[in-house]
Design a protein around this motif. Structure first.
Motif, mmCIF file in Angstrom:
data_model
loop_
_atom_site.group_PDB
_atom_site.id
_atom_site.type_symbol
_atom_site.label_atom_id
_atom_site.label_comp_id
_atom_site.label_asym_id
_atom_site.label_seq_id
_atom_site.Cartn_x
_atom_site.Cartn_y
_atom_site.Cartn_z
ATOM 1 N N ASN A 192 -4.907 -9.621 -6.907
ATOM 2 C CA ASN A 192 -5.194 -10.776 -7.777
ATOM 3 C C ASN A 192 -4.428 -10.684 -9.086
ATOM 4 O OD1 ASN A 192 -6.907 -12.019 -6.001
ATOM 5 N ND2 ASN A 192 -8.778 -11.118 -6.861
ATOM 6 N N ASP A 210 -0.998 1.053 -11.266
ATOM 7 C CA ASP A 210 -1.705 0.242 -10.263
ATOM 8 C C ASP A 210 -2.069 -1.136 -10.803
ATOM 9 O OD1 ASP A 210 -1.714 2.371 -8.521
ATOM 10 O OD2 ASP A 210 -3.740 3.031 -9.057
ATOM 11 N N GLU A 235 -3.058 -7.222 0.030
ATOM 12 C CA GLU A 235 -4.363 -7.642 0.561
ATOM 13 C C GLU A 235 -4.444 -7.459 2.069
ATOM 14 O OE1 GLU A 235 -5.861 -11.328 -2.268
ATOM 15 O OE2 GLU A 235 -4.399 -11.708 -0.720
ATOM 16 N N SER A 251 -2.666 -3.474 3.189
ATOM 17 C CA SER A 251 -2.848 -2.244 2.426
ATOM 18 C C SER A 251 -4.260 -2.221 1.861
ATOM 19 C CB SER A 251 -1.753 -2.215 1.357
ATOM 20 O OG SER A 251 -1.908 -1.137 0.489
ATOM 21 N N ASP A 252 -4.425 -1.681 0.685
ATOM 22 C CA ASP A 252 -5.767 -1.514 0.135
ATOM 23 C C ASP A 252 -5.984 -2.377 -1.102
ATOM 24 O OD1 ASP A 252 -4.078 -0.206 -1.515
ATOM 25 O OD2 ASP A 252 -5.085 1.722 -1.461
ATOM 26 N N ASP A 253 -5.278 -3.483 -1.170
ATOM 27 C CA ASP A 253 -5.458 -4.455 -2.252
ATOM 28 C C ASP A 253 -4.785 -4.004 -3.551
ATOM 29 O OD1 ASP A 253 -6.407 -6.968 -2.961
ATOM 30 O OD2 ASP A 253 -8.262 -6.201 -3.809
ATOM 31 N N ILE A 254 -4.041 -2.900 -3.480
ATOM 32 C CA ILE A 254 -3.430 -2.367 -4.697
ATOM 33 C C ILE A 254 -1.913 -2.343 -4.546
ATOM 34 C CG2 ILE A 254 -3.097 -0.238 -6.062
ATOM 35 C CD1 ILE A 254 -5.780 -1.487 -6.689
ATOM 36 N N HIS A 279 -0.051 1.518 0.166
ATOM 37 C CA HIS A 279 -0.597 2.675 0.886
ATOM 38 C C HIS A 279 -1.515 2.231 2.026
ATOM 39 C CE1 HIS A 279 0.668 4.582 -2.929
ATOM 40 N NE2 HIS A 279 1.038 5.542 -2.109
ATOM 41 N N THR A 292 -4.129 -4.851 -9.020
ATOM 42 C CA THR A 292 -4.716 -5.426 -7.809
ATOM 43 C C THR A 292 -3.857 -6.605 -7.333
ATOM 44 O OG1 THR A 292 -6.040 -7.069 -8.975
ATOM 45 C CG2 THR A 292 -7.052 -4.911 -8.654
#
Ligand code: SF4
Lengths: 186, 758
Positions: free
Chosen positions: B384, B380, B115, B118-121, B133, B382
């Motif tokens: 959450n 992948d 979060e 990075s990009d939440d992933i 990433h 997320t």
């Protein structure tokens, strides 16, 4: 306390089909044309992951995301770089940037664009060290949040709802009965 | 980029396990030195790679936008973080997860980092690592500190080093295992991490562990070092050991690993890998990275000579108590369930649960328990979901979860009676995809999404194939459902396309004057038997026609495969020509650009296709010599000593300044005498004998003056330093380090730096 990395999410009110190539194409166009006052780098596609950041423009200072987290799709502005100024400036900057992108999306997609909620938006602080998600943080920032929302909406008839799961990022939803106009807040 | 980075440094100061904390401090200093231009970018690149901070596509500051290659308007005037690599360009952080083992607390931290930085992933790789990433290099020390706080390191996750030690995700609970390989994989990880004998490789080195020969969990056939658990009976006692494989690897030129030893006793596991590492470091190719993996050394020498050299090296090793100490703690790795075992609920009207249970649950060797696979689309999930997964694992087990080489997670020790409840909770989190390990569960490398070497969009293709296969859902024939599909964005095979029934790797072709993304179709590889045989390319087909190609191959297989015939055996029987024939027309009659411009773009990426974005890969990193590394450390130590002096710690500053001189002296000695120890007397003596007495170190103008700084520092070791003495010593330390550089350069020019070992 000095806040940074403020995110803003503008919710979609209508169902929005993100599956096809259309929005991806728009995001690539935005990167090519560097449409914002920030460095846009690339497009990341996570449409295969449910309830997440479906499609994103990765930027240097901020990301722009069609975000489906928590089952509510919307346009999210994720601020990564620090900004000078006051806390109120930073809360406002995040909403300005998100609204600016929302307007551009509407303009580009025309009648295929999502309807944006005109009565609700969300602020999140993407930094646990600066803003742990506690009642104390909420208390510390309430006056800044109220001042920011008042400045954005032009009135003070709104409510703030603090989402208090301590493991999640500090986040507040602003709800108003009077609808607001993006063109005015962008 | 985060304004809170220093807060994490302060908050976690003194709380991190050593040596992880110190290494991160060092890396932060190196970032600072690079910003000041005091570390060469080539060296900084390898330094950050060894810390797990990898480059990403477009980090050279340009991007093809569908019309032309344009500059990304990064702020001007900053340093690079490697040759041609823009400082502000986001990069990837690879996080080592030994044998894929995680716990809920670690999942929680991974979620937070995804979060915030990075990009939440959170992305699971084909080597049981986790990757984040789009991370800014300035954020990496804070990110690493937060990982270290839960005992995770990124050290040596990239670069020319020992990569993540992989292993069966079912180790300890699998019915077919000889024994649980977990403690051994753990011991190997700890032993090799930062070991001096693994710092001077010409390329990466990948170890793996498998509990049995028949399944594919560890893929021992495709690793530099593969350990397959075996036992033998001696005098009525069961002894544990490994069938030890070496020299396997995929990449552009795949090699099957060869058996080094049919039974390597567990007591010999660590000394033998140390000997292998020393031989690889000494004799492996350093200049031509395309031939620098261990497989090429073995190919050149043949197994017999390789083995001779390794065994000779083994004899020379100084015994290390760690070789066998770990054996005392093997039993402590045994996992316990948190809930009583039970029976699986009967299949019911819940079709989704039934499908999930059929494909994703697997009986454990322990009665009453199953493992549950969490199938991740393209590896992948997320932030959450990662948090929710941690909660679920914590609720139903003692926190036992592992990442797999098929980019999934396996939850272990699920009581059978909890299966339906577990499904419901996973489902609520969007983590109950059925069909784990089937044709739907496609594996893919990052490809053109983020990899600098990507030629075609492997993830775009995998997402499209997955979508279509899910739509077909229950109509898929079982024989088709059981096939494995793996996709790589280029020939380097990070998606492991060689060990798949049906594999694809990205290539580029010119069609009607335009570049068109294509994939080579690779058929007949074997996933079973630890990746027992490799598939062969059949034909290159345009990316947009690959879904049709997959349909054709599936139908062909359904029509002509014998009952119970493995796909690899089927391909062997029918032959390449026949397989190719079913795909032949897909290579012809491309639509014109005017008729269908989408044919000329890639999956998930509407830009007109180009290979213009392909950059220089960092898979191997630059070959940076041990000398260069040691000198970088010496310079960093002087820098840190100066900071200590500024902070009023003159004693520490003086001691560290002397240590920096020793480090530099050792760097020079090592060029001639690889085995020099850390002992300061030995370093100084060797330095004197080899460089002072021979006058090699002598400056044309100052003679041996700078060497005397070292000698004096050594004679006075243990002295007290006041501010003035420390400052004086730091000045000398700087001059000595400069003199070492000058000496090295003179030797290079004169071609003297390839001295023999003692
Ligand atoms: S296979 Fe090629 S495209 Fe895929 S990650 Fe490896 S180097 Fe990159």
């Amino acid at each position: 306390m000095n806040i940074q990395h403020v995110n803003a999410k503008l919710f979609f009110d209508s169902p929005f089909e993100i599956g096809g190539p259309r929005v991806v194409g728009v995001f690539h166009d935005w990167v090519r044309e560097q449409v914002f006052d920030e460095v846009l780098i690339d497009v990341a596609d996570y449409r295969h992951v449910p309830n997440g950041p479906s499609l994103m423009i990765i930027g240097l200072e901020a990301d722009y995301v069609v975000d489906d987290s928590d089952g509510r799709m919307g346009l999210l502005y994720n601020r990564k770089a620090g900004i000078d100024g006051s806390n109120v400036d930073r809360f406002k900057q995040a909403i300005d940037s998100a609204a600016n992108a929302a307007l551009l999306l509407k303009e580009t997609l025309g009648d295929k664009a999502p309807m944006f909620s005109q009565t609700e938006f969300q602020w999140t602080v993407n930094d646990r060290a600066i803003a742990p998600n506690t009642p104390e943080t909420f208390a510390a920032f309430t006056s800044d949040l109220v001042a920011s929302a008042t400045a954005i909406l032009g009135h003070s008839e709104f409510t703030l709802k603090h989402h208090d799961d301590p493991r999640r990022l500090f986040s507040v939803t602003v709800s108003t009965i009077k609808s607001f106009d993006f063109a005015e807040i962008a | 980029m985060k304004t809170s980075n220093s807060l994490w440094r302060d908050r976690l100061s003194g709380k991190l396990p050593e040596p992880l904390g110190e290494e991160i401090d060092n890396f932060e200093s190196e970032i600072e030195l690079r910003k000041q231009g005091k570390i060469e970018d080539k060296i900084f690149a390898e330094t950050r790679l060894r810390r797990g901070a990898y480059g990403q596509r477009y980090d050279n500051g340009t991007r093809y936008d569908g019309e032309q290659t344009r500059e990304i308007p990064y702020p001007p005037g900053k340093n690079t973080k490697g040759p041609g690599t823009v400082w502000d360009a986001p990069g990837m952080v690879r996080i080592k997860i030994p044998y894929g083992g995680l716990n809920p607390e670690q999942l929680e931290v991974l979620a937070e980092l995804a979060e915030e930085y990075s990009d939440d992933i959170v992305h699971v790789t084909t080597r049981q690592d986790v990757q984040l990433h789009f991370v800014h290099i300035d954020d990496t020390p804070a990110l690493m500190r937060r990982l270290a706080a839960v005992n995770i390191t990124t050290r040596e996750a990239c670069g020319n080093s020992v990569r993540n030690v992989t292993g069966c995700p079912y180790a300890g609970v699998c019915k077919d295992q000889a024994f649980d390989v977990t403690p051994y994989a753990h011991a190997l990880t700890q032993f090799l991490l930062g070991h001096p004998d693994v710092q001077n490789f010409g390329r990466k080195f990948k170890p793996t562990f498998s509990g049995c020969g028949q399944h594919a969990c560890g893929l021992t056939a495709m690793h530099d070092a593969g350990y397959l658990a075996v036992t033998r009976e001696v005098d009525g006692k069961t002894e544990r050991g490994f069938k030890f494989y070496v020299g396997g690897g995929l990449g552009a030129v795949p090699h099957q690993a060869k058996v080094f030893d049919e039974f390597l006793p567990v007591e010999e596991m660590l000394p033998m890998i140390q000997a292998v590492a020393r031989v690889f470091a000494k004799h492996g190719e350093k200049k031509n990275r395309n031939r620098a993996r261990l497989k090429f050394l073995i190919k050149t020498w043949g197994m017999e000579k390789f083995k001779e050299e390794v065994l000779a090296e083994r004899k020379k090793l100084t015994p290390d108590p760690r070789w066998t100490e770990y054996l005392d703690s093997v039993d402590t790795f045994e996992e316990k369930p948190s809930r009583p075992g039970g029976a699986l609920p009967a299949m019911n009207g819940n079709e989704r649960y039934n499908r999930w249970a059929k494909g994703n649950l697997r009986e454990q060797r322990q009665d009453g328990y199953v493992t549950a696979t969490v199938a991740l689309p393209l590896g992948d999930l997320t932030a959450n979901q990662t948090r929710a997964l941690g909660d679920i694992v914590g609720k139903y087990t003692t926190g036992t979860i592992r990442a797999t080489v098929e980019q999934n997670f396996v939850i272990r020790w699920v009581s059978k009676s909890d299966a339906a409840a577990l499904f419901a909770e996973l489902d609520a989190a969007g983590l109950a995809e059925p069909g784990a390990g089937t044709i739907v569960d496609i594996v893919s490398c990052p490809g053109t999404d983020t990899c600098k070497l990507g030629i075609s969009s492997s993830r775009g293709l995998a997402a499209e194939l997955r979508k279509r296969l899910i739509e077909k859902g229950a109509q898929l024939d079982q024989a088709i459902e059981d096939l494995h599909v793996k996709v790589s964005g280029c020939f380097n095979s990070c998606g492991q396309h060689h060990v798949s029934d049906i594999g694809f790797y990205g290539v580029n072709r010119i069609v009607q004057g335009y570049q068109v993304p294509h994939f080579q179709v690779v058929l007949g590889g074997e996933w079973e038997n630890n990746g027992g045989s490799y598939g062969l390319p059949i034909v290159a087909i345009a990316s947009k026609r690959i879904p049709d190609a997959l349909d054709r191959i599936s139908e062909f297989s359904l029509r002509e495969r014998l009952a119970n015939e493995r796909f690899s055996a089927f391909m062997g029987r029918v032959g390449k020509a026949k397989a190719r024939a079913v795909l032949d027309d897909l290579t012809k009659d491309a639509p014109s650009h005017d008729d269908d411009a989408s044919f000329y773009s890639d999956w998930g990426d509407p830009r007109e296709y180009s290979t213009g974005d392909i950059g220089k890969g960092e898979c191997a990193g630059e070959v940076v010599t041990a000398y260069e590394f040691a000198m970088t450390s010496a310079e960093r130590m002087v820098f840190d000593a100066q900071v200590s002096l500024d902070d009023g710690e003159s004693q520490k500053a003086g001691e560290d300044g002397y240590a920096a001189m020793l480090k530099a002296a050792k760097a020079l000695v090592q060029i001639e005498y690889d085995d020099v120890s850390e002992d300061s007397d030995e370093v100084v003596e060797e330095f004197k004998e080899r460089f002072y007495d021979t006058k090699k170190f002598f400056d044309p103008y100052a003679g041996g003056k700078f060497a005397n700084y070292l000698f004096t520092g050594h004679e006075n070791a243990g002295r007290r330093f006041d501010v003035e003495a420390a400052r004086h010593l730091l000045e000398e330390s700087h001059l000595f380090i400069e003199a070492v550089h000058a000496c090295y350069n003179r030797m290079r020019t004169a071609g003297l730096n390839h001295g023999a070992s003692k």
